[in-house]
Structure formats: structure tokens, C-alpha cells
Scaffold this motif. Structure first.
Motif, PDB file in Angstrom:
ATOM      1  N   PHE A 117       0.817  -1.212   0.000  1.00 19.15           N
ATOM      2  CA  PHE A 117       0.000   0.000   0.000  1.00 19.15           C
ATOM      3  C   PHE A 117       0.853   1.265   0.000  1.00 19.15           C
ATOM      4  O   PHE A 117       0.434   2.287  -0.554  1.00 19.15           O
ATOM      5  N   ALA A 118       2.040   1.217   0.568  1.00 14.92           N
ATOM      6  CA  ALA A 118       2.953   2.358   0.485  1.00 14.92           C
ATOM      7  C   ALA A 118       3.416   2.556  -0.958  1.00 14.92           C
ATOM      8  O   ALA A 118       3.454   3.687  -1.456  1.00 14.92           O
ATOM      9  N   ALA A 119       3.754   1.459  -1.633  1.00 15.32           N
ATOM     10  CA  ALA A 119       4.173   1.531  -3.037  1.00 15.32           C
ATOM     11  C   ALA A 119       3.022   2.019  -3.911  1.00 15.32           C
ATOM     12  O   ALA A 119       3.216   2.821  -4.827  1.00 15.32           O
ATOM     13  N   GLN A 120       1.816   1.540  -3.612  1.00 16.97           N
ATOM     14  CA  GLN A 120       0.642   1.956  -4.376  1.00 16.97           C
ATOM     15  C   GLN A 120       0.408   3.459  -4.227  1.00 16.97           C
ATOM     16  O   GLN A 120       0.151   4.147  -5.223  1.00 16.97           O
ATOM     17  N   ALA A 121       0.523   3.973  -3.020  1.00 14.35           N
ATOM     18  CA  ALA A 121       0.338   5.413  -2.789  1.00 14.35           C
ATOM     19  C   ALA A 121       1.416   6.220  -3.506  1.00 14.35           C
ATOM     20  O   ALA A 121       1.126   7.254  -4.121  1.00 14.35           O
ATOM     21  N   GLU A 122       2.647   5.745  -3.431  1.00 14.14           N
ATOM     22  CA  GLU A 122       3.742   6.439  -4.122  1.00 14.14           C
ATOM     23  C   GLU A 122       3.521   6.437  -5.626  1.00 14.14           C
ATOM     24  O   GLU A 122       3.721   7.453  -6.301  1.00 14.14           O
ATOM     25  N   LEU A 123       3.083   5.301  -6.164  1.00 18.53           N
ATOM     26  CA  LEU A 123       2.834   5.207  -7.604  1.00 18.53           C
ATOM     27  C   LEU A 123       1.705   6.141  -8.026  1.00 18.53           C
ATOM     28  O   LEU A 123       1.816   6.827  -9.049  1.00 18.53           O
ATOM     29  N   GLU A 124       0.627   6.192  -7.259  1.00 17.63           N
ATOM     30  CA  GLU A 124      -0.488   7.080  -7.605  1.00 17.63           C
ATOM     31  C   GLU A 124      -0.038   8.537  -7.613  1.00 17.63           C
ATOM     32  O   GLU A 124      -0.406   9.299  -8.508  1.00 17.63           O
TER      33      GLU A 124
END
Length: 105
Positions: A46-53
């Protein structure tokens, strides 16, 4: 519901149950090593997902401001100014796919 959404829901339920038990018992509840591993994997996912968004939004805004064609802007070989961010977005997608495979296992 996508697998990612289901996993997020299951993760939230797991954390909710953990916190509920911890407060009801009044002490620390032991969780299994596999649950701790899953929690660590999902936190990173979820940290990677937030960074990607965030990165995607920044890149989209930069592309619109530059007036570049999609194919030119998102090609790191043709867009040296944003090449590092474009490569980072690819690495984040790969990392998220790898984390999702670990979570499924």
C-alpha cells in the motif's frame, strides 16, 4: 471486486481483529509469523501503491503542461527530463506485482 480490493479488505479485517483482541484482553496478543509477514508485505504494497499514484499524477500534470504526446512523454529514451520518474513508476509496478504474489502465497 478486484483481488487487490479483496486483499485490502481482508488486511483491514485482520488488523481490526488484532486490535479488538488486544484491547479486550488488555495486553498484547501474539500473532503468527505468517500474519506478521503478511502485514509487512501489505504495508509495503500500500505504500508503493500510494507512491505510484502520486507519481502518476505528477507525470500526468507534467505531460499536460508540456503538451507532449503520450507516446513521446512516457518514453524515457525521448524524455530525459522525466526519465528517472518514469523508470521509478515501472519499478513500483513490478514491486507491487511481486508483493501481490507473495501475499497470495
Amino acid at each position: 471486486m478486484s483481488f487487490s480490493q479483496e486483499l485490502y479488505r481482508d488486511f483491514a479485517i485482520l488488523i481490526g481483529q488484532f486490535l479488538k483482541e488486544e484491547f479486550q484482553v488488555g495486553g498484547i496478543v501474539e500473532i503468527s509469523a505468517s500474519d506478521r509477514d503478511l502485514i509487512a508485505v501489505m504495508r509495503r504494497y500500500f505504500a508503493a501503491q500510494a507512491e505510484l499514484e502520486s507519481l502518476k499524477a505528477q507525470l500526468a500534470a507534467a505531460r499536460q503542461a508540456a503538451g507532449e504526446a503520450i507516446g513521446v512523454f512516457y518514453d524515457p529514451r525521448q524524455n530525459a527530463e522525466h526519465a528517472a520518474d518514469l523508470q521509478r513508476s515501472h519499478r513500483l509496478r513490478e514491486e507491487m506485482a511481486s508483493l501481490m504474489q507473495r501475499a497470495k502465497a
